[in-house]
Design a protein around this motif. Sequence first.
Motif: not given
Length: 200
Positions: A19, A66, A102
């Motif tokens: 991330v 996330k 994501v």
Amino acid sequence: MSLQLGRQQFGNPNNTGNVLSKEEAYQLLNEWVLNERLKLHMVQVGGLMKAWAEEMEHLNPEQVWKWQMAGLLHDADWDQWPDQHCKKIIEYLEEKNVCPEVLRAIASHGHVHFGVIPESRMDHMLYAFDELSGLIHAYSLMRPNGYEGMELKGALKRIKEKTFAANVSRNDIQDACQRAGLELNNLVQFIISHQAAYQL
């Protein structure tokens, strides 16, 4: 103008779990999104994703971020590059080696436009919160006390009024609830209870 992404696979599976840092994500938000109303929408959707992941999915902090990041950045390219909406932000995040989960959540937040069906729980909730968040925020702006004292029945009445926030697709709202397996009433109440906490 077609916004179809033309693919179903996003990112590299080897990047699962990767991330942006919160600092990187908010820097991207502030650099790409100049419209304050759109920026607020993205912050609020990110906040709802965070709250849902914590309270309803009971995820760990890494997973929660996330979810929040997906909500925070889902419309990042809409302000300056509307003709590349979804495509530009996904390609940027792919270059940053961001987790495919994501990327897919962002890609599927409007499957009618982008051609990517929401599949995971994260996908479903981003799709659901995107439309409803904006409508509930619009309702708060017409009330003297904003979110304070807002009741479910008032919000549901506005959803039924097709002329109120007419750009919000009621079909998408219904579809999102069905795909997520959630009652509209419960989802709207969750937004009413949480959204005011997320401001610029």
